[in-house]
Design a protein around this motif. Structure first.
Motif, PDB file in Angstrom:
ATOM      1  N   PRO A  60       1.048  -1.270   0.488  1.00 38.37           N
ATOM      2  CA  PRO A  60      -0.036  -0.386   0.031  1.00 38.37           C
ATOM      3  C   PRO A  60       0.596   1.449   0.350  1.00 38.37           C
ATOM      4  O   PRO A  60       2.514   1.359   0.368  1.00 38.37           O
ATOM      5  N   VAL A  63      -1.307   7.994   2.292  1.00 43.03           N
ATOM      6  CA  VAL A  63      -1.602   9.277   1.358  1.00 43.03           C
ATOM      7  C   VAL A  63      -1.404  10.771   2.684  1.00 43.03           C
ATOM      8  O   VAL A  63      -1.046  10.604   3.843  1.00 43.03           O
ATOM      9  N   LYS A 101     -10.090   2.754   6.873  1.00 40.68           N
ATOM     10  CA  LYS A 101     -10.473   3.649   6.026  1.00 40.68           C
ATOM     11  C   LYS A 101     -12.197   4.018   5.292  1.00 40.68           C
ATOM     12  O   LYS A 101     -12.518   2.839   5.520  1.00 40.68           O
ATOM     13  N   ILE A 105     -11.040   6.157  -0.226  1.00 40.14           N
ATOM     14  CA  ILE A 105     -10.090   5.772  -0.877  1.00 40.14           C
ATOM     15  C   ILE A 105      -9.897   4.423  -1.501  1.00 40.14           C
ATOM     16  O   ILE A 105     -10.471   3.647  -1.504  1.00 40.14           O
ATOM     17  N   VAL A 109      -5.047   2.165  -3.807  1.00 44.12           N
ATOM     18  CA  VAL A 109      -4.008   3.562  -2.422  1.00 44.12           C
ATOM     19  C   VAL A 109      -3.413   1.859  -1.535  1.00 44.12           C
ATOM     20  O   VAL A 109      -2.601   2.256  -0.690  1.00 44.12           O
ATOM     21  N   SER A 110      -4.954   1.699  -0.185  1.00 50.87           N
ATOM     22  CA  SER A 110      -5.190   0.746   0.640  1.00 50.87           C
ATOM     23  C   SER A 110      -4.605  -0.868  -0.459  1.00 50.87           C
ATOM     24  O   SER A 110      -4.326  -1.819   0.975  1.00 50.87           O
ATOM     25  N   THR A 115      -7.410  -0.664   6.267  1.00 49.48           N
ATOM     26  CA  THR A 115      -6.691   0.586   6.139  1.00 49.48           C
ATOM     27  C   THR A 115      -6.334   1.655   5.389  1.00 49.48           C
ATOM     28  O   THR A 115      -5.960   1.631   4.261  1.00 49.48           O
ATOM     29  N   VAL A 116      -5.800   2.855   5.839  1.00 49.14           N
ATOM     30  CA  VAL A 116      -4.895   3.596   5.351  1.00 49.14           C
ATOM     31  C   VAL A 116      -3.702   4.453   5.925  1.00 49.14           C
ATOM     32  O   VAL A 116      -4.130   4.616   7.505  1.00 49.14           O
ATOM     33  N   ALA A 138      -1.240  10.969  -3.005  1.00 50.76           N
ATOM     34  CA  ALA A 138      -0.097   9.267  -2.490  1.00 50.76           C
ATOM     35  C   ALA A 138       0.771   9.154  -2.835  1.00 50.76           C
ATOM     36  O   ALA A 138       1.526   9.056  -3.574  1.00 50.76           O
TER      37      ALA A 138
END
Ligand code: AMP
Ligand code: MG
Length: 348
Positions: A60, A63, A101, A105, A109-110, A115-116, A138
């Motif tokens: 991942p 951000v 997240k 998102i 991205v993740s 989660t992020v 990101a």
């Protein structure tokens, strides 16, 4: 594609923001390492980062935001009180917090996690770029996957020439190692990747903090990486590297170096400034006076090893405390955990 490198002035920032809004990828400086940024809310733009880096899809991205107001739409539920306290203490700065997240998102991205990782960088160019784009960015480190992270625009160009339209040059990075990644929701909170904000500093705000075991050892067979990046060979120079710790490290390194040279290998030593005289005429480069200096120089030194065609690297360990923990984590991965203990009896 031609890659332009521009000094990060106002017009270059305008151009970078325009490219990011148009779904392109741009290299830019942060206080940790250079990042490869795209609009965090645009899955197609984010996929271009993975292509440019050759990054595995299950690793991942972080951000980056410029204001605390930007965080609410990115996470599920309110910002937990611990995260608020950490943001107050360490943002803007080299701390990434893992949070649940929101649906905004994109899965790219993740990497499919729920989660992020979010961070607010302190570097003025990173801040200006995020503000000008008007959206979160990101960005992973701007190296080709597996290579040492870039701490100067020239490193980014080395890895990304022809792969991205623009690199903003903001000079060398101050910290020189990637951000601390912290799982704030864990009980107790857990450092998944050590970085510029040390466990000691976090404990000063939150109380007891755990450091994930994978910080200083390879993952065991079947063990799931809590921080996906930790399962990949990382930060690695082309030459084989050995890290030597213990009271007689200098003696042992000199011995190993001599043996490698005698076997026809081009060898180099990385040593703390104070120990440089121990190595006489041998090829040795200084890590600087302490762990903070070593952090700032390490990736540049590893790239220099490659440029100099070094086949065998012997590096002194630093004490795995404070910023030294992050340095030892990166050294461990760069050396595929080839650690040698040279205590009293280790120096035969
Ligand atoms: P890089 O910016 O290239 O250092 O990559 C970001 C790193 O942050 C990844 O390799 C992960 O290890 C870590 N990371 C990002 N998001 C998460 C997440 N949601 N959970 C755990 N670790 C994460
Ligand atoms: Mg990276």
């Amino acid at each position: 594609m031609t890659t332009r490198v521009l000094k990060a002035d106002q017009s270059a920032l305008d151009e970078a923001a325009r490219l990011i809004r148009a779904g392109e990828v741009v290299g830019f400086p942060t206080e940790t390492v250079y990042g490869l940024g795209a609009n965090a809310l645009d899955g197609a733009a984010v996929r271009k980062i993975f292509e440019a880096k050759g990054r595995p899809g299950d690793n991942p991205l972080i951000v980056h935001i410029a204001d605390l107001d930007q965080i609410a739409p990115l996470i599920e539920g309110p910002l937990p009180p611990q995260a608020q306290a950490l943001a107050q203490a360490f943002w803007p700065g080299p701390l990434t917090m893992i949070l649940p997240k929101s649906g905004l998102i994109p899965p790219e991205v993740s990497a499919g996690l729920d989660t992020v990782g979010i961070r607010m960088p302190v570097h003025p160019v990173a801040q200006a770029l995020i503000r000008r784009c008007g959206r979160p960015i990101a960005a992973p480190s701007a190296n080709r996957s597996g290579r040492p992270s870039p701490t100067a625009a020239a490193h980014v160009l080395e890895d990304m020439d022809g792969r991205v339209p623009l690199i903003l040059d903001g000079g060398p990075c101050g910290v020189g190692l990637e951000s601390t990644v912290l799982d704030v929701g864990a009980q107790p909170p857990r450092v998944l990747r050590p970085g510029g904000v040390t466990p000691e500093m976090i404990a000063g705000v939150l109380g007891p903090v755990e450091v994930d075991g994978s910080a200083l050892r390879p993952l065991e067979a079947g063990e799931v990486a809590r921080s996906p990046g930790m399962k990949y060979r990382h930060y690695a120079p082309r030459g084989a590297m050995t890290v030597v710790r213990g009271a007689r490290a200098q003696e042992r390194i000199a011995q190993l170096y001599d043996r490698a040279q005698a076997a026809g290998q081009r060898a180099c030593i990385l040593a703390l400034e104070a120990h440089m005289p121990c190595y006489g005429q041998r090829r040795a480069l200084s890590l600087g006076p302490d762990a903070a200096a070593a952090a700032a120089r390490l990736f540049d030194l590893l790239r220099a090893m490659d440029q100099d065609g070094i086949e065998r690297i012997f590096c002194e360990a630093v004490e795995a405390r404070g910023l030294g923990l992050a340095v030892m984590n990166r050294l461990g991965r760069a050396a595929a955990f080839d650690f040698i203990d040279a205590g009293e009896e280790g120096a035969r």
